[in-house]
Scaffold this motif. Structure first.
Motif, PDB file in Angstrom:
ATOM      1  N   SER A 128     -53.285 -27.887 -57.083  1.00 30.10           N
ATOM      2  CA  SER A 128     -52.078 -26.854 -56.535  1.00 30.10           C
ATOM      3  C   SER A 128     -51.165 -27.432 -55.847  1.00 30.10           C
ATOM      4  CB  SER A 128     -52.924 -25.836 -55.627  1.00 30.10           C
ATOM      5  OG  SER A 128     -53.797 -26.412 -54.535  1.00 30.10           O
ATOM      6  N   ASN A 129     -51.616 -28.645 -55.057  1.00 30.14           N
ATOM      7  CA  ASN A 129     -50.624 -29.411 -54.316  1.00 30.14           C
ATOM      8  C   ASN A 129     -49.700 -29.916 -55.252  1.00 30.14           C
ATOM      9  OD1 ASN A 129     -49.969 -32.546 -53.281  1.00 30.14           O
ATOM     10  ND2 ASN A 129     -49.723 -31.155 -51.656  1.00 30.14           N
ATOM     11  N   GLU A 130     -50.162 -30.508 -56.228  1.00 27.43           N
ATOM     12  CA  GLU A 130     -49.202 -31.433 -57.323  1.00 27.43           C
ATOM     13  C   GLU A 130     -48.430 -30.250 -58.051  1.00 27.43           C
ATOM     14  OE1 GLU A 130     -47.335 -34.607 -58.850  1.00 27.43           O
ATOM     15  OE2 GLU A 130     -48.894 -34.496 -57.277  1.00 27.43           O
ATOM     16  N   TYR A 131     -49.024 -28.981 -58.338  1.00 24.76           N
ATOM     17  CA  TYR A 131     -48.050 -28.099 -59.121  1.00 24.76           C
ATOM     18  C   TYR A 131     -47.105 -27.440 -58.254  1.00 24.76           C
ATOM     19  CZ  TYR A 131     -47.325 -25.068 -63.116  1.00 24.76           C
ATOM     20  OH  TYR A 131     -46.701 -24.241 -64.226  1.00 24.76           O
ATOM     21  N   ALA A 132     -47.363 -27.258 -56.826  1.00 27.19           N
ATOM     22  CA  ALA A 132     -46.198 -26.828 -56.047  1.00 27.19           C
ATOM     23  C   ALA A 132     -45.177 -27.750 -56.089  1.00 27.19           C
ATOM     24  CB  ALA A 132     -46.884 -26.421 -54.748  1.00 27.19           C
ATOM     25  N   LYS A 133     -45.639 -28.984 -56.088  1.00 25.80           N
ATOM     26  CA  LYS A 133     -44.600 -29.816 -55.904  1.00 25.80           C
ATOM     27  C   LYS A 133     -43.415 -29.993 -57.270  1.00 25.80           C
ATOM     28  CE  LYS A 133     -46.857 -33.418 -53.317  1.00 25.80           C
ATOM     29  NZ  LYS A 133     -47.506 -35.023 -53.419  1.00 25.80           N
ATOM     30  N   CYS A 134     -44.231 -29.729 -58.377  1.00 27.27           N
ATOM     31  CA  CYS A 134     -43.640 -29.740 -59.676  1.00 27.27           C
ATOM     32  C   CYS A 134     -42.926 -28.570 -59.661  1.00 27.27           C
ATOM     33  CB  CYS A 134     -44.600 -29.979 -60.845  1.00 27.27           C
ATOM     34  SG  CYS A 134     -45.291 -31.251 -61.089  1.00 27.27           S
ATOM     35  N   ASP A 184     -44.637 -22.229 -53.196  1.00 28.38           N
ATOM     36  CA  ASP A 184     -45.183 -22.458 -52.022  1.00 28.38           C
ATOM     37  C   ASP A 184     -46.687 -22.904 -52.396  1.00 28.38           C
ATOM     38  OD1 ASP A 184     -45.578 -21.810 -49.048  1.00 28.38           O
ATOM     39  OD2 ASP A 184     -47.283 -20.728 -49.958  1.00 28.38           O
ATOM     40  N   GLU A 185     -47.235 -23.803 -51.509  1.00 27.67           N
ATOM     41  CA  GLU A 185     -48.340 -24.718 -51.935  1.00 27.67           C
ATOM     42  C   GLU A 185     -49.665 -23.604 -51.595  1.00 27.67           C
ATOM     43  OE1 GLU A 185     -51.091 -28.371 -50.800  1.00 27.67           O
ATOM     44  OE2 GLU A 185     -48.905 -28.157 -50.040  1.00 27.67           O
ATOM     45  N   GLU A 186     -49.515 -22.830 -50.556  1.00 30.01           N
ATOM     46  CA  GLU A 186     -50.664 -21.909 -50.100  1.00 30.01           C
ATOM     47  C   GLU A 186     -50.653 -20.636 -51.293  1.00 30.01           C
ATOM     48  OE1 GLU A 186     -52.213 -19.240 -46.449  1.00 30.01           O
ATOM     49  OE2 GLU A 186     -50.167 -20.225 -46.390  1.00 30.01           O
ATOM     50  N   LYS A 187     -49.832 -20.315 -51.693  1.00 34.39           N
ATOM     51  CA  LYS A 187     -49.453 -19.255 -52.712  1.00 34.39           C
ATOM     52  C   LYS A 187     -50.302 -19.828 -54.087  1.00 34.39           C
ATOM     53  CE  LYS A 187     -46.282 -16.812 -55.780  1.00 34.39           C
ATOM     54  NZ  LYS A 187     -44.747 -16.328 -55.885  1.00 34.39           N
ATOM     55  N   VAL A 188     -49.885 -21.102 -54.347  1.00 33.87           N
ATOM     56  CA  VAL A 188     -50.348 -21.851 -55.591  1.00 33.87           C
ATOM     57  C   VAL A 188     -51.951 -21.971 -55.562  1.00 33.87           C
ATOM     58  CG1 VAL A 188     -50.547 -23.690 -57.212  1.00 33.87           C
ATOM     59  CG2 VAL A 188     -48.206 -22.915 -56.213  1.00 33.87           C
ATOM     60  N   PHE A 189     -52.253 -22.435 -54.518  1.00 33.07           N
ATOM     61  CA  PHE A 189     -53.798 -22.545 -54.076  1.00 33.07           C
ATOM     62  C   PHE A 189     -54.372 -21.437 -54.257  1.00 33.07           C
ATOM     63  CE2 PHE A 189     -57.252 -22.550 -51.319  1.00 33.07           C
ATOM     64  CZ  PHE A 189     -58.205 -23.428 -51.941  1.00 33.07           C
ATOM     65  N   ASN A 190     -54.271 -20.402 -53.367  1.00 35.61           N
ATOM     66  CA  ASN A 190     -54.773 -19.132 -53.452  1.00 35.61           C
ATOM     67  C   ASN A 190     -55.125 -18.578 -54.799  1.00 35.61           C
ATOM     68  OD1 ASN A 190     -55.277 -19.302 -50.654  1.00 35.61           O
ATOM     69  ND2 ASN A 190     -53.345 -17.924 -50.199  1.00 35.61           N
ATOM     70  N   LEU A 191     -53.997 -18.546 -55.552  1.00 30.78           N
ATOM     71  CA  LEU A 191     -53.992 -17.885 -56.904  1.00 30.78           C
ATOM     72  C   LEU A 191     -54.956 -18.717 -57.865  1.00 30.78           C
ATOM     73  CD1 LEU A 191     -53.138 -15.439 -58.482  1.00 30.78           C
ATOM     74  CD2 LEU A 191     -51.037 -16.556 -59.200  1.00 30.78           C
ATOM     75  N   MET A 192     -54.848 -20.013 -57.685  1.00 34.50           N
ATOM     76  CA  MET A 192     -55.640 -20.838 -58.794  1.00 34.50           C
ATOM     77  C   MET A 192     -56.791 -20.670 -58.404  1.00 34.50           C
ATOM     78  SD  MET A 192     -54.843 -24.981 -59.310  1.00 34.50           S
ATOM     79  CE  MET A 192     -53.170 -24.626 -59.736  1.00 34.50           C
ATOM     80  N   TRP A 193     -57.531 -20.567 -57.009  1.00 39.25           N
ATOM     81  CA  TRP A 193     -58.860 -20.656 -56.554  1.00 39.25           C
ATOM     82  C   TRP A 193     -59.361 -19.189 -57.056  1.00 39.25           C
ATOM     83  CZ3 TRP A 193     -62.738 -23.488 -56.028  1.00 39.25           C
ATOM     84  CH2 TRP A 193     -63.863 -23.199 -55.442  1.00 39.25           C
TER      85      TRP A 193
END
Length: 265
Positions: A210-216, A220-229
């Motif tokens: 999620s951190n790497e996808y947010a960079k790409c 927002d990293e937190e948004k990516v992580f929460n949805l991915m998890w």
């Protein structure tokens, strides 16, 4: 029985040998993968190794569907591999497919591709955290997945065993396999993140991806992580619920075999 055999134009010189290899499939002894549905065997032709995938004969409904309404898994695998390569996405070179059918029903099919010698698959990342370049591979894999999404490729079987990984001069090459389920077109953010759901049960891996996808993506990293998890947990729940239900239905079997490619670990 009718037959439809298609060979890659770059491999025309091998056509008779490939046909013969498929015809003698049952006699090849080197097995790459074997399950309830499909069997993959390795053959050597003119000093190069190839994988021949024999698809299980479908049920009656799909015999009709594949005969008249839908492309078979073998044909889709060939077409999708060609599409991936046209977009510079790694996958073993599609060599040929072979279909057998009657005038009214589909029967047997084979898909032939070059064999890629890889260092590992994504699955090893989920079981061996001592791999020295574990995080580097995981981040490179995430960038590779982002490239898929940017090219409008939704690999529906984006699961642990379906990405081969090769180390090359400090970098990584990725090759998708088991290609018969794909969708093509613009992917919204929700669909992109859901595409990670089958890959791992480990929160630490989700954090890195999620951190790497947010960079790409610039999201927002937190948004990516929460949805991915969230999608990962939902898939886990559905997957193991299906296992429990099938165990109850097929209670007389000594051991229930999970469907190859669906298992998240």
């Amino acid at each position: 029985m009718q037959n439809k055999f298609i060979v890659n134009s770059s491999q025309q010189h091998l056509e008779p040998t490939i046909k013969n290899a498929i015809h003698n499939f049952e006699y090849h002894t080197e097995i790459l993968g074997e399950g309830d549905r499909n069997v993959i065997k390795i053959v050597e032709i003119e000093g190069k190794k190839y994988a021949i995938k024999s698809f299980k004969i479908p049920n009656f409904i799909n015999k009709v569907a594949y005969r008249f309404f839908r492309k078979s898994k073998a044909e889709r695998s060939y077409i999708y591999a060609s599409t991936l390569l046209s977009k510079e996405i790694g996958t073993p070179l599609p060599v040929a497919y072979d279909l057998y059918m009657t005038p009214f029903l589909f029967n047997k099919s084979y898909y032939v591709s070059e064999l890629v010698a890889c260092d590992l698959t994504y699955r090893e990342l989920t079981t061996d955290f001592s791999i020295s370049d574990h995080e580097a591979i995981l981040r490179a894999f995430t960038r590779f997945t982002y490239k898929l999404h940017e090219n409008g490729i939704n690999f529906l079987d984006h699961s642990p065993g379906n990405t081969l990984i090769k180390r090359v001069n400090g970098d990584y090459l990725f090759y998708l396999v088991d290609l018969n389920r794909m969708e093509f077109g613009t992917m919204d953010f929700d669909t992109r993140i859901k595409n990670f759901a089958k890959l791992t049960i480990h929160k630490s891996m989700i954090e890195i991806m999620s951190n790497e996808y947010a960079k790409c993506s610039g999201e927002d990293e937190e948004k990516v992580f929460n949805l991915m998890w969230t999608y990962t947990k939902e898939f886990q729940y559905r997957f193991y619920r299906k296992i429990r239900v099938k165990k109850r239905i097929f209670f007389w079997k000594k051991k229930y075999k999970t469907i190859s490619g669906d298992s998240p670990i």
